[in-house]
Design a protein around this motif. Structure first.
Motif, PDB file in Angstrom:
ATOM      1  N   ALA A  24       0.791  -0.708   0.025  1.00 22.28           N
ATOM      2  CA  ALA A  24       0.596  -0.262   0.004  1.00 22.28           C
ATOM      3  C   ALA A  24       0.610   1.278  -0.366  1.00 22.28           C
ATOM      4  CB  ALA A  24      -0.716   0.160   1.079  1.00 22.28           C
ATOM      5  N   ILE A  25       1.450   1.200   1.303  1.00 19.91           N
ATOM      6  CA  ILE A  25       2.954   2.082   0.774  1.00 19.91           C
ATOM      7  C   ILE A  25       3.518   2.305  -0.972  1.00 19.91           C
ATOM      8  CG2 ILE A  25       4.744   3.153   1.673  1.00 19.91           C
ATOM      9  CD1 ILE A  25       3.926   2.170   4.664  1.00 19.91           C
ATOM     10  N   SER A  26       4.250   1.133  -1.667  1.00 20.90           N
ATOM     11  CA  SER A  26       4.396   1.274  -2.283  1.00 20.90           C
ATOM     12  C   SER A  26       4.317   2.002  -3.496  1.00 20.90           C
ATOM     13  CB  SER A  26       5.275  -0.037  -2.506  1.00 20.90           C
ATOM     14  OG  SER A  26       6.007  -0.113  -1.465  1.00 20.90           O
ATOM     15  N   LEU A  27       2.359   1.850  -3.693  1.00 20.97           N
ATOM     16  CA  LEU A  27       1.479   2.438  -4.004  1.00 20.97           C
ATOM     17  C   LEU A  27       1.564   3.677  -4.242  1.00 20.97           C
ATOM     18  CD1 LEU A  27      -0.203  -1.176  -4.695  1.00 20.97           C
ATOM     19  CD2 LEU A  27       0.126   0.343  -6.723  1.00 20.97           C
ATOM     20  N   ALA A  28       1.270   4.373  -3.051  1.00 15.32           N
ATOM     21  CA  ALA A  28       0.896   5.063  -2.795  1.00 15.32           C
ATOM     22  C   ALA A  28       1.960   6.428  -3.070  1.00 15.32           C
ATOM     23  CB  ALA A  28       0.066   5.575  -1.230  1.00 15.32           C
ATOM     24  N   GLN A  29       3.159   5.515  -2.975  1.00 19.73           N
ATOM     25  CA  GLN A  29       4.096   6.145  -3.355  1.00 19.73           C
ATOM     26  C   GLN A  29       4.308   6.693  -4.490  1.00 19.73           C
ATOM     27  OE1 GLN A  29       7.998   5.127  -1.967  1.00 19.73           O
ATOM     28  NE2 GLN A  29       9.251   6.555  -2.796  1.00 19.73           N
ATOM     29  N   PHE A  30       4.202   5.561  -5.277  1.00 20.67           N
ATOM     30  CA  PHE A  30       3.382   5.328  -7.109  1.00 20.67           C
ATOM     31  C   PHE A  30       2.895   6.775  -7.470  1.00 20.67           C
ATOM     32  CE2 PHE A  30       2.182   3.764 -10.715  1.00 20.67           C
ATOM     33  CZ  PHE A  30       3.118   4.298 -12.065  1.00 20.67           C
ATOM     34  N   GLY A  31       1.835   6.512  -7.149  1.00 18.01           N
ATOM     35  CA  GLY A  31       0.709   7.575  -7.031  1.00 18.01           C
ATOM     36  C   GLY A  31       1.360   8.847  -7.448  1.00 18.01           C
ATOM     37  N   MET A  82       0.141  -6.115  -5.583  1.00 11.19           N
ATOM     38  CA  MET A  82       1.346  -5.838  -5.221  1.00 11.19           C
ATOM     39  C   MET A  82       2.505  -6.493  -3.966  1.00 11.19           C
ATOM     40  SD  MET A  82       3.530  -3.559  -7.036  1.00 11.19           S
ATOM     41  CE  MET A  82       5.140  -2.822  -5.750  1.00 11.19           C
ATOM     42  N   ALA A  83       1.826  -6.876  -3.509  1.00  6.74           N
ATOM     43  CA  ALA A  83       2.160  -7.784  -1.848  1.00  6.74           C
ATOM     44  C   ALA A  83       2.499  -8.858  -2.425  1.00  6.74           C
ATOM     45  CB  ALA A  83       0.847  -7.439  -0.831  1.00  6.74           C
ATOM     46  N   ILE A  84       1.711  -9.416  -3.929  1.00  8.41           N
ATOM     47  CA  ILE A  84       2.126 -11.346  -3.887  1.00  8.41           C
ATOM     48  C   ILE A  84       2.951 -10.585  -4.451  1.00  8.41           C
ATOM     49  CG2 ILE A  84       1.455 -12.780  -5.522  1.00  8.41           C
ATOM     50  CD1 ILE A  84      -1.115 -12.515  -4.986  1.00  8.41           C
ATOM     51  N   LEU A  85       3.001  -9.494  -5.684  1.00 12.84           N
ATOM     52  CA  LEU A  85       4.580  -9.125  -5.768  1.00 12.84           C
ATOM     53  C   LEU A  85       6.392  -9.423  -4.658  1.00 12.84           C
ATOM     54  CD1 LEU A  85       5.947  -8.790  -8.857  1.00 12.84           C
ATOM     55  CD2 LEU A  85       5.716  -6.712  -8.255  1.00 12.84           C
ATOM     56  N   LEU A  86       6.120  -8.720  -4.231  1.00 13.66           N
ATOM     57  CA  LEU A  86       6.443  -8.176  -3.671  1.00 13.66           C
ATOM     58  C   LEU A  86       7.341  -9.401  -2.361  1.00 13.66           C
ATOM     59  CD1 LEU A  86       5.982  -4.986  -1.607  1.00 13.66           C
ATOM     60  CD2 LEU A  86       7.757  -5.733  -3.112  1.00 13.66           C
ATOM     61  N   ALA A  87       5.914 -10.662  -1.806  1.00 12.27           N
ATOM     62  CA  ALA A  87       6.074 -11.625  -1.657  1.00 12.27           C
ATOM     63  C   ALA A  87       7.494 -12.705  -2.634  1.00 12.27           C
ATOM     64  CB  ALA A  87       5.141 -12.509  -1.284  1.00 12.27           C
ATOM     65  N   VAL A  88       6.717 -12.826  -3.740  1.00 12.15           N
ATOM     66  CA  VAL A  88       7.426 -13.782  -4.305  1.00 12.15           C
ATOM     67  C   VAL A  88       8.786 -13.143  -4.373  1.00 12.15           C
ATOM     68  CG1 VAL A  88       7.854 -14.018  -7.232  1.00 12.15           C
ATOM     69  CG2 VAL A  88       5.731 -14.473  -6.460  1.00 12.15           C
ATOM     70  N   VAL A  89       9.489 -11.889  -4.739  1.00 11.57           N
ATOM     71  CA  VAL A  89      10.873 -11.454  -4.821  1.00 11.57           C
ATOM     72  C   VAL A  89      11.577 -11.780  -4.006  1.00 11.57           C
ATOM     73  CG1 VAL A  89      11.896  -8.405  -4.864  1.00 11.57           C
ATOM     74  CG2 VAL A  89       9.988  -8.853  -6.744  1.00 11.57           C
ATOM     75  N   LEU A  90      10.981 -11.319  -2.111  1.00 10.43           N
ATOM     76  CA  LEU A  90      11.772 -11.334  -1.697  1.00 10.43           C
ATOM     77  C   LEU A  90      11.860 -13.211  -1.265  1.00 10.43           C
ATOM     78  CD1 LEU A  90      10.042  -9.310   0.962  1.00 10.43           C
ATOM     79  CD2 LEU A  90      11.771  -9.295   0.180  1.00 10.43           C
ATOM     80  N   SER A  91      10.613 -13.623  -1.405  1.00 14.62           N
ATOM     81  CA  SER A  91      11.232 -15.244  -1.569  1.00 14.62           C
ATOM     82  C   SER A  91      11.989 -15.985  -2.605  1.00 14.62           C
ATOM     83  CB  SER A  91       9.735 -16.538  -1.606  1.00 14.62           C
ATOM     84  OG  SER A  91       9.577 -15.812  -3.204  1.00 14.62           O
ATOM     85  N   MET A  92      12.578 -15.095  -3.922  1.00 16.17           N
ATOM     86  CA  MET A  92      13.792 -15.003  -4.175  1.00 16.17           C
ATOM     87  C   MET A  92      14.943 -15.093  -4.356  1.00 16.17           C
ATOM     88  SD  MET A  92      12.134 -17.460  -7.474  1.00 16.17           S
ATOM     89  CE  MET A  92      11.247 -17.768  -6.479  1.00 16.17           C
TER      90      MET A  92
END
Length: 107
Positions: A24-31, A82-92
């Motif tokens: 949520a913070i990342s998307l607000a910052q992107f906005g 976005m949370a799913i994307l962050l989870a995938v990146v962190l797990s990788m």
């Protein structure tokens, strides 16, 4: 199933809400960056007059894809994706660290 048994229960409870908050913070910052970029590209008296046409074209393509920058409102679906994307990146990242450690122990 074996992977879930190795995870600490506290981590299992705290990581998903933290990822949703971070998303949520990342998307607000992107906005905010999207609005600022769009307004800078449309400015008439920009500091970077030589690249202003390129900025206008990029802003035009971004707005044609994402909609008007002033009305950009990420919804719940955006936050969850976005949370799913962050989870995938962190797990990788943790997986690659484990692979590097295994290779270094083998040598």
């Amino acid at each position: 199933m074996g992977v879930l048994l190795e995870i600490d229960p506290v981590t299992l409870l705290l990581v998903p809400p933290a990822l949703v908050l971070l998303a949520a913070i990342s998307l607000a910052q992107f906005g905010m960056v999207f609005r600022a970029f769009s307004s800078f590209a449309k400015a008439r008296d920009g500091m970077l007059g030589a690249v202003q046409p390129v900025l206008r074209n990029v802003a035009l393509h971004l707005e044609s894809t994402l909609g008007n920058a002033d009305r950009f409102q990420p919804g719940l679906t955006h936050v969850l994706l976005m949370a799913i994307l962050l989870a995938v990146v962190l797990s990788m990242k943790s997986l690659s660290r484990a692979v590097v450690n295994a290779i270094s122990k083998r040598d």
